[in-house]
Scaffold this motif. Sequence first.
Motif, PDB file in Angstrom:
ATOM      1  N   UNK A 106     -84.388  63.417 -92.281  1.00  0.00           N
ATOM      2  CA  UNK A 106     -84.612  64.429 -90.977  1.00  0.00           C
ATOM      3  C   UNK A 106     -83.421  64.621 -90.296  1.00  0.00           C
ATOM      4  N   UNK A 107     -82.460  63.698 -90.234  1.00  0.00           N
ATOM      5  CA  UNK A 107     -81.050  63.983 -89.716  1.00  0.00           C
ATOM      6  C   UNK A 107     -80.468  64.814 -90.399  1.00  0.00           C
ATOM      7  N   UNK A 108     -80.449  64.813 -91.657  1.00  0.00           N
ATOM      8  CA  UNK A 108     -79.715  65.937 -92.734  1.00  0.00           C
ATOM      9  C   UNK A 108     -80.392  67.471 -92.546  1.00  0.00           C
ATOM     10  N   UNK A 109     -81.650  67.268 -92.347  1.00  0.00           N
ATOM     11  CA  UNK A 109     -82.075  68.692 -92.422  1.00  0.00           C
ATOM     12  C   UNK A 109     -81.786  69.371 -91.068  1.00  0.00           C
ATOM     13  N   UNK A 110     -81.236  68.616 -89.925  1.00  0.00           N
ATOM     14  CA  UNK A 110     -81.022  69.128 -88.801  1.00  0.00           C
ATOM     15  C   UNK A 110     -79.690  69.474 -88.576  1.00  0.00           C
ATOM     16  N   UNK A 111     -78.815  69.237 -89.514  1.00  0.00           N
ATOM     17  CA  UNK A 111     -77.229  69.365 -89.586  1.00  0.00           C
ATOM     18  C   UNK A 111     -77.017  70.615 -90.288  1.00  0.00           C
ATOM     19  N   UNK A 112     -75.901  71.176 -89.758  1.00  0.00           N
ATOM     20  CA  UNK A 112     -75.336  72.202 -90.738  1.00  0.00           C
ATOM     21  C   UNK A 112     -74.935  71.832 -92.227  1.00  0.00           C
ATOM     22  N   UNK A 113     -75.047  72.700 -93.077  1.00  0.00           N
ATOM     23  CA  UNK A 113     -74.904  72.417 -94.414  1.00  0.00           C
ATOM     24  C   UNK A 113     -73.663  71.598 -94.958  1.00  0.00           C
ATOM     25  N   UNK A 114     -72.554  71.949 -94.228  1.00  0.00           N
ATOM     26  CA  UNK A 114     -71.297  71.319 -94.724  1.00  0.00           C
ATOM     27  C   UNK A 114     -71.429  69.675 -94.127  1.00  0.00           C
ATOM     28  N   UNK A 115     -71.879  69.579 -93.034  1.00  0.00           N
ATOM     29  CA  UNK A 115     -71.867  68.299 -92.500  1.00  0.00           C
ATOM     30  C   UNK A 115     -73.083  67.335 -93.364  1.00  0.00           C
ATOM     31  N   UNK A 116     -74.048  67.910 -93.580  1.00  0.00           N
ATOM     32  CA  UNK A 116     -75.121  67.303 -94.516  1.00  0.00           C
ATOM     33  C   UNK A 116     -74.692  66.804 -95.643  1.00  0.00           C
ATOM     34  N   UNK A 117     -73.703  67.880 -96.436  1.00  0.00           N
ATOM     35  CA  UNK A 117     -73.219  67.511 -97.645  1.00  0.00           C
ATOM     36  C   UNK A 117     -72.209  66.286 -97.551  1.00  0.00           C
ATOM     37  N   UNK A 118     -71.471  66.301 -96.628  1.00  0.00           N
ATOM     38  CA  UNK A 118     -70.549  65.246 -96.330  1.00  0.00           C
ATOM     39  C   UNK A 118     -71.139  63.931 -96.309  1.00  0.00           C
ATOM     40  N   UNK A 119     -72.340  63.724 -95.488  1.00  0.00           N
ATOM     41  CA  UNK A 119     -72.890  62.529 -95.481  1.00  0.00           C
ATOM     42  C   UNK A 119     -73.671  62.126 -96.963  1.00  0.00           C
ATOM     43  N   UNK A 120     -74.289  63.196 -97.572  1.00  0.00           N
ATOM     44  CA  UNK A 120     -75.173  62.984 -98.591  1.00  0.00           C
ATOM     45  C   UNK A 120     -74.147  62.776 -99.778  1.00  0.00           C
ATOM     46  N   UNK A 121     -73.058  63.215 -99.915  1.00  0.00           N
ATOM     47  CA  UNK A 121     -72.304  62.818-101.136  1.00  0.00           C
ATOM     48  C   UNK A 121     -71.832  61.528-101.081  1.00  0.00           C
ATOM     49  N   UNK A 122     -71.534  60.806-100.077  1.00  0.00           N
ATOM     50  CA  UNK A 122     -71.256  59.174-100.281  1.00  0.00           C
ATOM     51  C   UNK A 122     -72.510  58.443-100.515  1.00  0.00           C
ATOM     52  N   UNK A 123     -73.651  58.892-100.521  1.00  0.00           N
ATOM     53  CA  UNK A 123     -74.965  57.805-101.028  1.00  0.00           C
ATOM     54  C   UNK A 123     -74.863  57.679-102.564  1.00  0.00           C
ATOM     55  N   UNK A 124     -75.541  56.524-102.838  1.00  0.00           N
ATOM     56  CA  UNK A 124     -75.641  56.290-104.244  1.00  0.00           C
ATOM     57  C   UNK A 124     -76.809  56.882-104.814  1.00  0.00           C
ATOM     58  N   UNK A 125     -76.773  57.189-106.076  1.00  0.00           N
ATOM     59  CA  UNK A 125     -77.710  58.137-106.774  1.00  0.00           C
ATOM     60  C   UNK A 125     -79.273  58.028-106.464  1.00  0.00           C
ATOM     61  N   UNK A 126     -79.475  56.437-106.428  1.00  0.00           N
ATOM     62  CA  UNK A 126     -80.967  56.296-106.056  1.00  0.00           C
ATOM     63  C   UNK A 126     -81.392  56.814-104.734  1.00  0.00           C
ATOM     64  N   UNK A 127     -80.478  56.615-103.739  1.00  0.00           N
ATOM     65  CA  UNK A 127     -80.980  56.828-102.301  1.00  0.00           C
ATOM     66  C   UNK A 127     -80.934  58.495-102.413  1.00  0.00           C
TER      67      UNK A 127
END
Lengths: 466, 466
Positions: A106-127
């Motif tokens: 929910x949080x990611x889809x409310x963010x601009x794409x660059x901010x969402x990618x920045x958070x997403x890239x740090x997650x482990x693959x399963x997550x």
Amino acid sequence: MTVTPPEDEAIDPQAAPPAEEYGLSNEQIEQAEEALEQGDIARLEEIAASLHAADLADLIESLAPDERVVLLDTLGGAMEPEVLSYLVPAVRQEVIEHIGPKGLATVLSALESDDAVEIFEDLDEDFQRRILTQLPEGYRLVLEEGIAFPEESAGRLMQREVVAIPAAWTVGETIDFMRSAHDLPNDFYDLFVVDPKHKPQGYIPLSRVLRARRPERVSEIMESDLKTISYSTDQEEVAYLFRQYGLVSAPVVDDAGRVIGMITVDDIVHVIDEEAEDDLMKLAGVGESDLYGRVLETTKSRGTWLVVNLGTAVLASIVIGLFEATLAEVVALAVLMPIVASMGGNAGTQTLTVAVRALAMKDLSTANAMRFIVKELTVGCFNGMIFAVLTGIVAWLWFGRPDIGVIIGLAMIINMIVAGLAGTLVPLTLDRLNIDPAVASGVFLTTITDVVGFFAFLGLAALFIL
Amino acid sequence: MTVTPPEDEAIDPQAAPPAEEYGLSNEQIEQAEEALEQGDIARLEEIAASLHAADLADLIESLAPDERVVLLDTLGGAMEPEVLSYLVPAVRQEVIEHIGPKGLATVLSALESDDAVEIFEDLDEDFQRRILTQLPEGYRLVLEEGIAFPEESAGRLMQREVVAIPAAWTVGETIDFMRSAHDLPNDFYDLFVVDPKHKPQGYIPLSRVLRARRPERVSEIMESDLKTISYSTDQEEVAYLFRQYGLVSAPVVDDAGRVIGMITVDDIVHVIDEEAEDDLMKLAGVGESDLYGRVLETTKSRGTWLVVNLGTAVLASIVIGLFEATLAEVVALAVLMPIVASMGGNAGTQTLTVAVRALAMKDLSTANAMRFIVKELTVGCFNGMIFAVLTGIVAWLWFGRPDIGVIIGLAMIINMIVAGLAGTLVPLTLDRLNIDPAVASGVFLTTITDVVGFFAFLGLAALFIL
């Protein structure tokens, strides 16, 4: 209208009021901690609501881990999505574990794409996979494509939202389009003018669009001196581009030269901070700033560097060991020898730091490297002679032996010259070999100045005293 | 229109082309040097004309002083005024001496007020006076007022050109005003909305103005969550404000709260670079980056720090001197003692660097200082025990004496704990005393770890071995 100060009431710069302090105050932190202790949920909600997302992130960071959980539970869904992008990675990780994949989606889809990618890239693959299943198709693609770009590249940094307009449009058509469009970026500062193949032709600062008349063609008022960025460009190079030409935004293009995104200056401020911190930390032998890291992780990452340092310290001790007989004869040498090594290490670090910074800022290149080396050698000679005299006198007076004074002086000159040479050549060579000069220079340098310092001082003593 | 990549030709991030390099290339420098050697004026003019002002400044910097003079003579009045603001201070000084007060007055009056003040403030008073007589009244006032603001304050950083509009205006009136005004800033990103007393009420990003309809009132579409900056605010605090809230521009106000200028993000990028460089250089004992400084100046400024270091090195030697008798007895101690001091110094520097950076970035405050100290103490204990075992074994195997192994291990634990404590307390205390923790921490810290390292190791040896 352009404002100039009224003539009758000139500013008196001497009567300066106490300068303001921005950001989260210590009082606000204390109030929040108090509310947490007393379980005063209403008060806590009130404090959080009064804070800008960046300040709320700082508040979360400054709390102890168990307090964080209470605050997060209190805020729940009311927390602005931006808070997550302002958090440092270590704390963000904790928060993400707390809110789970569904909440994060929910949080990611409310963010601009660059901010969402920045958070997403740090997650482990399963997550990551669990997040993706929660997201609508279009958004999933943006995230998947985002992390497919090389790490620390323009592709990771850019936002996909960008305003690109055909060169044939008039200013009026452009303004009408912007009034009706729904998917424009939140913040933008330039319009990019593209040809029918989406290749950028130029840009127009918004201030110029505002001042232009409706019938004018965008191709007539655009700046054609446009800098484009390939998606594969390293973020350090992108930062250099923004800094060098004072840009506020620039388009990112694919291999065919078509606009696929935009980088804005606020991302660059972040990159500049990051790169500066990186150099500082690496020079000090800290992997990355570990202020928020856990004790065991910090111990481990610092320990790695200390092991390297132990190796070099043992190497220096081996050199000293070569002269055990000399030391047994003249104990004064043991007392004085750290001075030579320490002075060399410091002088070398000075040169090294100037070189590492100049390399990072592109002020040092093959074109002026030779001049830099010669200058540092000269400075090393001068300072070597000055400190040879100073330490020579100190040693002589202390132990009443002019011969030790002469020997420490000679060793000082040798070590200061070597320090100047090593301080320039080590980072320049590492840079040429495409190794980050910040990370490895320090070890090399102090090893060299320690070994040379002890060897020169004790060696000369062995030759001339005994 | 918002551009998304065409579906049929997806980007393949793996097939990345070689990343581009921005800025002045080594080839361009070589070409310019060749043209200079051959006296090929036409070629030189051509190269200079092809360069952005920032790149031309880099070219001037990368040349030898005598080549610079030739290039400047060749360019003459054709040089863009902006080149001067891009030059580093040392080289700018040379150029200013070359073009003289009259030439400089022409350059300054062509620049925006913040750039002009930045150049003007570095001149000596006599030169300043000679410039002022060459300038028209209005411009003279701007420069005189500019340098009256405190150094490194918002007042120095700001430009006087700013767009402030009355809250009662409509969007249409605002656009019409901007189309007809002649004295607007070159670049601006926000409009500031002011009340009749010129006090700022809010701001409107230009993108929002463009998307608004003509009859709308500015007071309806403005953001009222405006951050204003007092002219006396330190530039580091201003940088924090921009970074924390992702600003692109902000108004500067006088004591009565009236708008007197504007700071834009490009100035802030410059400040962030400067402050990061400052911390890096100070930690290494270099006054300021002296890449372009003359040999004698560099020798002098580096020497000052080396004198301090000599003092602390002598202090460490005095501690060693206390144990001359012990050292004469067991020479192995002289061989091993630098290891304890070096490990302590390195561990302390790690902690210190994290603390100095965190203080500069406002991540460390009284609220979390205690947690940081406790954490660093724990890390110091852990690493102390690990390296006590390692060095203990090395010493035992090397000299075949378990007692020396135990003693070096104990000394290591003591010094690592002290290093963690000093690495946190020294910068925190200096910061509390309003002393820049970057500039003085290093000396204090290594003095402490050297003295404690030598004293603990040799003292324990004197107690237990003899």
